[in-house]
Design a protein around this motif. Sequence first.
Motif, PDB file in Angstrom:
ATOM      1  N   ARG A 152     -52.195  44.307  29.411  1.00 61.63           N
ATOM      2  CA  ARG A 152     -51.449  45.121  30.399  1.00 61.63           C
ATOM      3  C   ARG A 152     -52.363  45.521  31.569  1.00 61.63           C
ATOM      4  NH1 ARG A 152     -53.156  50.197  32.039  1.00 61.63           N
ATOM      5  NH2 ARG A 152     -54.271  51.146  30.320  1.00 61.63           N
ATOM      6  N   MET A 153     -53.656  45.719  31.299  1.00 57.53           N
ATOM      7  CA  MET A 153     -54.578  46.030  32.407  1.00 57.53           C
ATOM      8  C   MET A 153     -54.734  44.814  33.325  1.00 57.53           C
ATOM      9  SD  MET A 153     -57.610  48.514  30.981  1.00 57.53           S
ATOM     10  CE  MET A 153     -58.029  47.748  29.441  1.00 57.53           C
ATOM     11  N   GLU A 156     -51.745  44.474  35.445  1.00 55.91           N
ATOM     12  CA  GLU A 156     -51.839  45.520  36.485  1.00 55.91           C
ATOM     13  C   GLU A 156     -52.724  45.031  37.630  1.00 55.91           C
ATOM     14  OE1 GLU A 156     -52.949  49.539  35.079  1.00 55.91           O
ATOM     15  OE2 GLU A 156     -54.386  49.555  36.736  1.00 55.91           O
ATOM     16  N   ARG A 157     -53.819  44.405  37.285  1.00 62.48           N
ATOM     17  CA  ARG A 157     -54.749  43.962  38.330  1.00 62.48           C
ATOM     18  C   ARG A 157     -54.179  42.793  39.133  1.00 62.48           C
ATOM     19  NH1 ARG A 157     -61.061  42.443  37.262  1.00 62.48           N
ATOM     20  NH2 ARG A 157     -61.742  44.179  38.550  1.00 62.48           N
ATOM     21  N   ILE A 158     -53.533  41.879  38.468  1.00 61.83           N
ATOM     22  CA  ILE A 158     -52.984  40.718  39.176  1.00 61.83           C
ATOM     23  C   ILE A 158     -51.880  41.161  40.136  1.00 61.83           C
ATOM     24  CG2 ILE A 158     -51.664  38.570  38.881  1.00 61.83           C
ATOM     25  CD1 ILE A 158     -53.280  38.132  36.276  1.00 61.83           C
ATOM     26  N   LEU A 180     -46.586  54.408  26.827  1.00 56.46           N
ATOM     27  CA  LEU A 180     -47.294  55.180  27.850  1.00 56.46           C
ATOM     28  C   LEU A 180     -48.326  54.327  28.595  1.00 56.46           C
ATOM     29  CD1 LEU A 180     -47.847  58.611  26.063  1.00 56.46           C
ATOM     30  CD2 LEU A 180     -46.449  58.189  28.081  1.00 56.46           C
ATOM     31  N   ASN A 181     -48.949  53.410  27.870  1.00 55.81           N
ATOM     32  CA  ASN A 181     -49.956  52.550  28.490  1.00 55.81           C
ATOM     33  C   ASN A 181     -49.320  51.681  29.580  1.00 55.81           C
ATOM     34  OD1 ASN A 181     -50.514  53.294  25.720  1.00 55.81           O
ATOM     35  ND2 ASN A 181     -52.382  52.087  25.869  1.00 55.81           N
ATOM     36  N   GLN A 184     -48.290  53.594  32.600  1.00 53.50           N
ATOM     37  CA  GLN A 184     -49.432  53.854  33.493  1.00 53.50           C
ATOM     38  C   GLN A 184     -49.616  52.694  34.484  1.00 53.50           C
ATOM     39  OE1 GLN A 184     -53.188  54.625  31.466  1.00 53.50           O
ATOM     40  NE2 GLN A 184     -54.275  53.528  33.080  1.00 53.50           N
ATOM     41  N   LYS A 188     -49.157  52.744  38.534  1.00 51.34           N
ATOM     42  CA  LYS A 188     -50.275  52.295  39.379  1.00 51.34           C
ATOM     43  C   LYS A 188     -49.790  51.283  40.422  1.00 51.34           C
ATOM     44  CE  LYS A 188     -54.510  52.346  40.407  1.00 51.34           C
ATOM     45  NZ  LYS A 188     -55.266  51.139  40.355  1.00 51.34           N
ATOM     46  N   CYS A 198     -47.079  61.263  32.358  1.00 50.34           N
ATOM     47  CA  CYS A 198     -48.496  60.909  32.291  1.00 50.34           C
ATOM     48  C   CYS A 198     -49.248  61.943  31.442  1.00 50.34           C
ATOM     49  CB  CYS A 198     -49.055  60.888  33.712  1.00 50.34           C
ATOM     50  SG  CYS A 198     -50.805  60.597  33.773  1.00 50.34           S
ATOM     51  N   LYS A 200     -52.681  61.987  31.081  1.00 48.74           N
ATOM     52  CA  LYS A 200     -54.127  61.846  31.328  1.00 48.74           C
ATOM     53  C   LYS A 200     -54.896  63.162  31.201  1.00 48.74           C
ATOM     54  CE  LYS A 200     -54.106  62.357  36.355  1.00 48.74           C
ATOM     55  NZ  LYS A 200     -54.497  61.796  37.647  1.00 48.74           N
TER      56      LYS A 200
END
Lengths: 213, 452
Positions: A152-153, A156-158, A180-181, A184, A188, A198, A200
């Motif tokens: 998932r990160m 998110e970056r792509i 929740l992940n 996020q 973003k 959130c 955090k």
Amino acid sequence: MSISNLKKTSLAAGAVTLTAETAGTAKEKAVDELIVKLKGTDDKARAEALLNAGEMGAPAVKSLAKLIADKDVEVMRAGKRAMWKIVRHAGRPGARDERRAVVTELNDLLGDDQTTSVRREVLWMLSEISGRRSIKVIAALLSNKELREDARMVLERIGGRQSIAALKDGLNSAPEDFKLNIAQSLRKRGEKVRGLACVKLVPTKKTNVKPLT
Amino acid sequence: MKRTNQINRREFLAHTAAGAAAVGFPYLVPSSALSARGRGGANERLTMAHIGVGGMGGYHLGDMVGRRGRGEVNIAAVCDADENRLANAVKTAGKGVQPYRDYRYILERKDIDAVVIATPDHWHGVQMVHAAECGKHVYVEKPACCTIEEGKAMVAAATENKVSVQVGSQGRSQPEAYLAHRYLVNGNIGHISRVDCFHYPSPADNNPVPDSDPPPELDWDLWLGPLRWRPYNKRYCHGVFRWLMESGGGQIRDRGAHVMSCAMWWMGADGTGPVSIEATGTAPTKGLWDSAILMEVTYTFKNPDWTLTWTQMPNDKLPKAEKRTGKEPGGRISRPGYGAIYRGDKGEFIHWGGDGGTWAEKKAREWQPPAGAKDVYKSPGHKEDWFKGIKTGAKTIMNIEAAVGVANLCVLGNLSFICGRKLNWDPVKQEIIGDEQARRMMGRPQRHPYHL
């Protein structure tokens, strides 16, 4: 076309095929040499091999991935370093074809036949140089408990519409402990996510250390 | 003091009393709660908490204990992901100081005015932003950020929440830094077109070990925080996190955030940035650490035009340190292995150090300003300058905008090195131009829930 011209053309085509085959063989030989040097114990040879690893490109990717699964920690690290060199080299401006070739090889390494550590590293490599062509294979890992957070990160970056769509699909099918992940990542990327606040700033971890009394 | 000022005294005391009763220890009264109505007398001390209490964090805690003894501050809490370090901090800080593993408990406490953050670098951005969002003033260790994106978020959080931030590039506050700055801005070496920073190499990991289980005292998940997951390895922590690209970034991000901080300050270049960055270097070939051992980075600035370089060079290539008596403002040079040479059209100037030790060449120390000479800001001390910022709203000497500008130099140097190519940079938008891969690397997705 006259017979003599046909002969000339055939000869030329044969030469091109031969040249391509020779180049292919030379490349294979160079990859083999790279692997031998990275697996060896000669630090100087390994350093030299790493220095030139970036230009080896796509043909070296799968052989290097095998090193990442090696039990010898220094061989594993050398394989990883060399693969990253390829990714950074292929990501340079103006190297579209090289980049596509590397991405194709990396996509193939996200399957169940690879170890978690290889797939995790490959995910992050794709996060730097890939786009739409990798979304499907990366999104498939959102349901893999060991790799879903990395996946998932990386989505998110792509970024881009397809990544966001994949994250939304992932959110719909995600277990409660992972929603929740994904939320996020969507936030973003500018998406509104309802019902998943959130967290955090919410503390969760208690210490066993006591204050002085 | 925006957030705490918004609470009236009666509400505040009721809230803290209830909170204190609930958790079973006394809360302190933040200075801002009582001074907000212009009554400074009851309690002018700032109430502090320390997040990260090993290494530099241990130094800061000891320093703050001294200040508490002099009646300048209260210390309410200490925090660390390592229980051993935390237990030691409790002993140092004494009675009435609450230990925490999770810094977010500190941010929940309304009685705390300010936090000192001295965690590994990969935590600086997230913790500073969170603290600002909770209305806390922040002293955060350098480098300010590990990515361009973090830096932007830090500036935005400080601005939006009106908190005072001081970043720990304390070289700017050293007595000889003032002398050097004054000497240079008065044209003693003429127009400066080049600053060459020098430093000894980053170390190689010559004792590599395989991954293992983390020690029982360490919360590995919390130590990693925003970083992507990986198994524990002894060579990640504690102080050696500096030699990992993701968490420390090597000498360029560790000491570059000091030496280049002086350069940007003295060149009047805060708020500006280079238009291109080109790095070369040697990467480690074994072990866990991956920061450049030797390195050379060239930053090209335009309008005004000047060049800044950062070089990690073999020890035998470093400039010789000046001989001293020890009676100079900064005393003897105890760290001769780094500094910078300023090259002007009328001469050169050299300084060593650039952090808590900053030593200026003799000619700058002995220069007597003539009538009409320009003067420059003289910091009362790095923490004193921060306290002044908290109490008056004045910009700190290493404010977050300036610190992010310096950290960006370090980050971009490393990005150019790992990409193996020159990068073009838009200093106004703070973006890499024309390189999609490098642009993606301006940010780094963060692990849930440890994110900006």
